[in-house]
Design a protein around this motif. Sequence first.
Motif, PDB file in Angstrom:
ATOM      1  N   THR A 461      11.744   6.974  -7.215  1.00  0.00           N
ATOM      2  CA  THR A 461      13.065   6.722  -6.743  1.00  0.00           C
ATOM      3  C   THR A 461      13.072   5.167  -6.334  1.00  0.00           C
ATOM      4  O   THR A 461      11.651   4.533  -6.784  1.00  0.00           O
ATOM      5  CB  THR A 461      13.239   7.413  -5.463  1.00  0.00           C
ATOM      6  OG1 THR A 461      13.032   6.606  -4.343  1.00  0.00           O
ATOM      7  CG2 THR A 461      13.244   8.765  -4.878  1.00  0.00           C
ATOM      8  N   ARG A 462      14.572   4.686  -6.367  1.00  0.00           N
ATOM      9  CA  ARG A 462      14.336   3.184  -7.469  1.00  0.00           C
ATOM     10  C   ARG A 462      13.852   2.074  -5.209  1.00  0.00           C
ATOM     11  O   ARG A 462      12.961   1.369  -5.302  1.00  0.00           O
ATOM     12  CB  ARG A 462      15.694   2.238  -6.974  1.00  0.00           C
ATOM     13  CG  ARG A 462      16.167   1.354  -6.700  1.00  0.00           C
ATOM     14  CD  ARG A 462      17.642   0.873  -6.924  1.00  0.00           C
ATOM     15  NE  ARG A 462      17.619   0.720  -8.290  1.00  0.00           N
ATOM     16  CZ  ARG A 462      17.592  -0.141  -9.603  1.00  0.00           C
ATOM     17  NH1 ARG A 462      17.190  -1.358  -9.329  1.00  0.00           N
ATOM     18  NH2 ARG A 462      17.870   0.211 -10.422  1.00  0.00           N
ATOM     19  N   GLU A 463      14.088   3.146  -4.604  1.00  0.00           N
ATOM     20  CA  GLU A 463      13.530   3.023  -3.533  1.00  0.00           C
ATOM     21  C   GLU A 463      12.069   2.836  -2.810  1.00  0.00           C
ATOM     22  O   GLU A 463      11.950   2.052  -2.346  1.00  0.00           O
ATOM     23  CB  GLU A 463      14.246   3.694  -1.878  1.00  0.00           C
ATOM     24  CG  GLU A 463      15.698   4.028  -1.573  1.00  0.00           C
ATOM     25  CD  GLU A 463      16.162   4.398  -2.959  1.00  0.00           C
ATOM     26  OE1 GLU A 463      15.712   5.073  -3.481  1.00  0.00           O
ATOM     27  OE2 GLU A 463      17.652   4.106  -3.141  1.00  0.00           O
ATOM     28  N   GLU A 464      11.589   3.895  -3.554  1.00  0.00           N
ATOM     29  CA  GLU A 464       9.880   4.008  -3.148  1.00  0.00           C
ATOM     30  C   GLU A 464       9.121   2.118  -3.945  1.00  0.00           C
ATOM     31  O   GLU A 464       7.966   2.021  -3.931  1.00  0.00           O
ATOM     32  CB  GLU A 464       9.706   5.134  -3.552  1.00  0.00           C
ATOM     33  CG  GLU A 464       9.771   6.778  -2.816  1.00  0.00           C
ATOM     34  CD  GLU A 464       9.094   7.822  -4.089  1.00  0.00           C
ATOM     35  OE1 GLU A 464       8.713   8.944  -2.696  1.00  0.00           O
ATOM     36  OE2 GLU A 464       9.593   8.438  -5.369  1.00  0.00           O
ATOM     37  N   ALA A 465      10.406   2.689  -5.165  1.00  0.00           N
ATOM     38  CA  ALA A 465       9.512   1.162  -6.477  1.00  0.00           C
ATOM     39  C   ALA A 465       9.804   0.057  -5.643  1.00  0.00           C
ATOM     40  O   ALA A 465       9.014  -0.535  -5.654  1.00  0.00           O
ATOM     41  CB  ALA A 465      10.329   0.974  -7.564  1.00  0.00           C
ATOM     42  N   GLU A 466      10.990  -0.241  -4.880  1.00  0.00           N
ATOM     43  CA  GLU A 466      11.092  -1.303  -4.066  1.00  0.00           C
ATOM     44  C   GLU A 466      10.326  -2.331  -2.908  1.00  0.00           C
ATOM     45  O   GLU A 466       9.646  -2.882  -2.522  1.00  0.00           O
ATOM     46  CB  GLU A 466      12.867  -1.490  -3.836  1.00  0.00           C
ATOM     47  CG  GLU A 466      12.767  -2.052  -5.420  1.00  0.00           C
ATOM     48  CD  GLU A 466      14.959  -2.267  -4.756  1.00  0.00           C
ATOM     49  OE1 GLU A 466      15.325  -1.970  -2.924  1.00  0.00           O
ATOM     50  OE2 GLU A 466      15.917  -2.725  -5.565  1.00  0.00           O
ATOM     51  N   ALA A 467       9.972  -1.170  -2.450  1.00  0.00           N
ATOM     52  CA  ALA A 467       9.348  -1.104  -1.162  1.00  0.00           C
ATOM     53  C   ALA A 467       7.612  -1.434  -1.612  1.00  0.00           C
ATOM     54  O   ALA A 467       7.156  -1.946  -0.944  1.00  0.00           O
ATOM     55  CB  ALA A 467       8.741   0.563  -0.308  1.00  0.00           C
ATOM     56  N   GLN A 468       7.175  -0.531  -3.045  1.00  0.00           N
ATOM     57  CA  GLN A 468       6.183  -1.489  -3.299  1.00  0.00           C
ATOM     58  C   GLN A 468       5.887  -2.291  -4.166  1.00  0.00           C
ATOM     59  O   GLN A 468       4.713  -2.636  -4.442  1.00  0.00           O
ATOM     60  CB  GLN A 468       5.102  -0.563  -4.452  1.00  0.00           C
ATOM     61  CG  GLN A 468       5.117   1.444  -3.145  1.00  0.00           C
ATOM     62  CD  GLN A 468       4.973   2.500  -4.013  1.00  0.00           C
ATOM     63  OE1 GLN A 468       3.557   1.826  -5.140  1.00  0.00           O
ATOM     64  NE2 GLN A 468       5.131   3.337  -4.370  1.00  0.00           N
ATOM     65  N   MET A 469       6.733  -3.157  -4.209  1.00  0.00           N
ATOM     66  CA  MET A 469       6.879  -4.127  -5.117  1.00  0.00           C
ATOM     67  C   MET A 469       6.249  -5.979  -3.999  1.00  0.00           C
ATOM     68  O   MET A 469       6.216  -5.789  -3.008  1.00  0.00           O
ATOM     69  CB  MET A 469       8.098  -4.601  -5.327  1.00  0.00           C
ATOM     70  CG  MET A 469       8.484  -3.419  -7.246  1.00  0.00           C
ATOM     71  SD  MET A 469      10.430  -3.617  -7.592  1.00  0.00           S
ATOM     72  CE  MET A 469      10.598  -2.882  -8.733  1.00  0.00           C
ATOM     73  N   ILE A 470       5.805  -6.492  -5.139  1.00  0.00           N
ATOM     74  CA  ILE A 470       5.785  -8.022  -5.065  1.00  0.00           C
ATOM     75  C   ILE A 470       6.412  -8.582  -4.933  1.00  0.00           C
ATOM     76  O   ILE A 470       6.845  -9.431  -3.552  1.00  0.00           O
ATOM     77  CB  ILE A 470       4.514  -8.339  -6.028  1.00  0.00           C
ATOM     78  CG1 ILE A 470       3.275  -7.761  -5.877  1.00  0.00           C
ATOM     79  CG2 ILE A 470       3.961  -9.903  -5.065  1.00  0.00           C
ATOM     80  CD1 ILE A 470       2.123  -8.334  -6.980  1.00  0.00           C
ATOM     81  N   ASN A 471       6.804  -8.692  -5.692  1.00  0.00           N
ATOM     82  CA  ASN A 471       8.646  -9.720  -5.717  1.00  0.00           C
ATOM     83  C   ASN A 471       9.473  -9.092  -5.306  1.00  0.00           C
ATOM     84  O   ASN A 471       9.913  -7.864  -5.927  1.00  0.00           O
ATOM     85  CB  ASN A 471       8.679 -10.387  -7.567  1.00  0.00           C
ATOM     86  CG  ASN A 471       7.686 -11.300  -7.063  1.00  0.00           C
ATOM     87  OD1 ASN A 471       6.964 -11.929  -6.063  1.00  0.00           O
ATOM     88  ND2 ASN A 471       6.778 -11.405  -8.115  1.00  0.00           N
ATOM     89  N   ARG A 472      10.711  -9.891  -5.099  1.00  0.00           N
ATOM     90  CA  ARG A 472      11.842  -8.973  -5.291  1.00  0.00           C
ATOM     91  C   ARG A 472      12.804  -9.103  -5.866  1.00  0.00           C
ATOM     92  O   ARG A 472      13.310 -10.427  -7.214  1.00  0.00           O
ATOM     93  CB  ARG A 472      12.713  -9.291  -3.691  1.00  0.00           C
ATOM     94  CG  ARG A 472      12.138  -8.727  -2.314  1.00  0.00           C
ATOM     95  CD  ARG A 472      12.134  -7.356  -2.321  1.00  0.00           C
ATOM     96  NE  ARG A 472      11.487  -6.530  -1.424  1.00  0.00           N
ATOM     97  CZ  ARG A 472      10.441  -5.877  -1.870  1.00  0.00           C
ATOM     98  NH1 ARG A 472       9.936  -5.941  -3.278  1.00  0.00           N
ATOM     99  NH2 ARG A 472       9.536  -5.653  -0.756  1.00  0.00           N
ATOM    100  N   TYR A 473      13.495  -7.907  -7.101  1.00  0.00           N
ATOM    101  CA  TYR A 473      14.532  -8.516  -8.113  1.00  0.00           C
ATOM    102  C   TYR A 473      16.165  -8.562  -7.582  1.00  0.00           C
ATOM    103  O   TYR A 473      16.487  -8.324  -9.234  1.00  0.00           O
ATOM    104  CB  TYR A 473      13.746  -7.582  -9.453  1.00  0.00           C
ATOM    105  CG  TYR A 473      12.356  -8.021  -9.566  1.00  0.00           C
ATOM    106  CD1 TYR A 473      12.478  -9.154 -10.106  1.00  0.00           C
ATOM    107  CD2 TYR A 473      11.855  -7.300  -9.217  1.00  0.00           C
ATOM    108  CE1 TYR A 473      10.890  -9.682  -9.983  1.00  0.00           C
ATOM    109  CE2 TYR A 473      10.254  -7.244  -9.510  1.00  0.00           C
ATOM    110  CZ  TYR A 473       9.935  -8.297  -9.573  1.00  0.00           C
ATOM    111  OH  TYR A 473       8.245  -9.316 -10.252  1.00  0.00           O
TER     112      TYR A 473
END
Length: 473
Positions: A461-473
Amino acid sequence: MERPIFQHTERKDNIMENAVTKKEKFSYGMYFMGQNVFYGLIGYMTTYFTDVGITAAWVAVVALITKVWDAINDPIFGMIMDKVHFKKGKFLPWLRMSVIAIPVSTILLFVIPTGIPLVAKLIWATLAYMLWDTAYTLCDVPIFGIVTTMTLDQKERVSLNSIGRIFAIFAGIVTGILLPLVRQSLGGWATTVIVLSILSAAMMIPMCLFAKERVIEREKARDGGAEENYTLRDMVECLRSNKYLLIFFAAPLISSLLNVGATWGLYIARYCLGGEEIASFVSMAVIVPTLIGAAIAVQLCKKYDKFKIFYFSYMFALILGIVRYIAGYENMMVYVILNALGGFPLGIAAILQYQFTPDCYEYGQYKTGLKMRGVTFAAQTFFTKLNGAIATAASVFALTLIGFKEGEGVIQAAGFADKLWTFSCLGSIIGGICTLLILHLYKLNDHDVQLMSKCNNGEITREEAEAQMINRY
């Protein structure tokens, strides 16, 4: 007990269906070899036009007119590709058309009769160049975009792109060596271009026969054969919201404007180094370092983020450019050694330069939800050709500023060689600095792009992706 067995079998079948074969990878590389011989020939366009009697100022005008057309046809073609749905693939049908279009348009560009009036030469040059530009768009957008329809695996995409760039590097080097050596012995520009065009077209054929667009086939099967259709507004929004695509490909624009010596290879060989054939020997010296740089880039990408590697290769090239300018061109051995060293960052940059468009595509889909493959890769082609056009226009205008006299074999004025060298080196240095400053704004990285890809494909999910990202987009 039966369910786990069924799941395991399905997963194994999917892996096999998704695997890109060795034959496909080799064919992909061969297509790039043929395509980049054509691109390498166009790199001699300025020299050819002035050799047939077109003034440097008019060459600049021809280039600018052609690129106005280029500015129109690239985005239009990208939109057409996202709207036209062939039964036998998304990109392959276009690649098959290009096998005829590219050689024909290239030959037409290099057979301008020397005895016709200047106005006729200008009309011929402009129309032929516009035709070539259109034909090149026909192959350039699909060959880069097809990696997103051949596989979903990021490692496979990097592998395909790396193979393509290695073959492209080899083609560029061979063209740089071969043409100055054989052009006169084969009877001039026309014969040389005809021979190379036939050989290059043959290299492009295997890709048209063996490539398989698995992702498109899977998407059709999943969606019941339905095709996604987008409006012009959707396509404009896709580009407007994809800031990293714009940053990455807009960065070299200033460099192209300032790097006036980008198309002066034969001129520098003729007037600074003592003869046209010396350009071939310099190219030979660059071969091994360039291939080593390319191989190093592939290995480094397994351990480090590819953008950092790309950025530092540009810094290294800039430092070498400064040293080259200080050293001058009088000492041939020093000149050859410095150019050979320049092969290392050249090989690294050449391998990585087009690895970022698939990343920008994933980012664009992640931000907008639109699968705009054609538009994304059309933007890449547009900026690449725009850079070339700006470099050509700037270089020929610069030639007029330093007193260049057109015509093959014409004696230039005293001091011309020094002016040629100074403009070439300083333009490259200042342009390189500007490129690095703009690229510093690019924030995508391999880790985050992989997460975006998984989110785009419905694996997380998008939430799962954003939780693991190094940067914020």
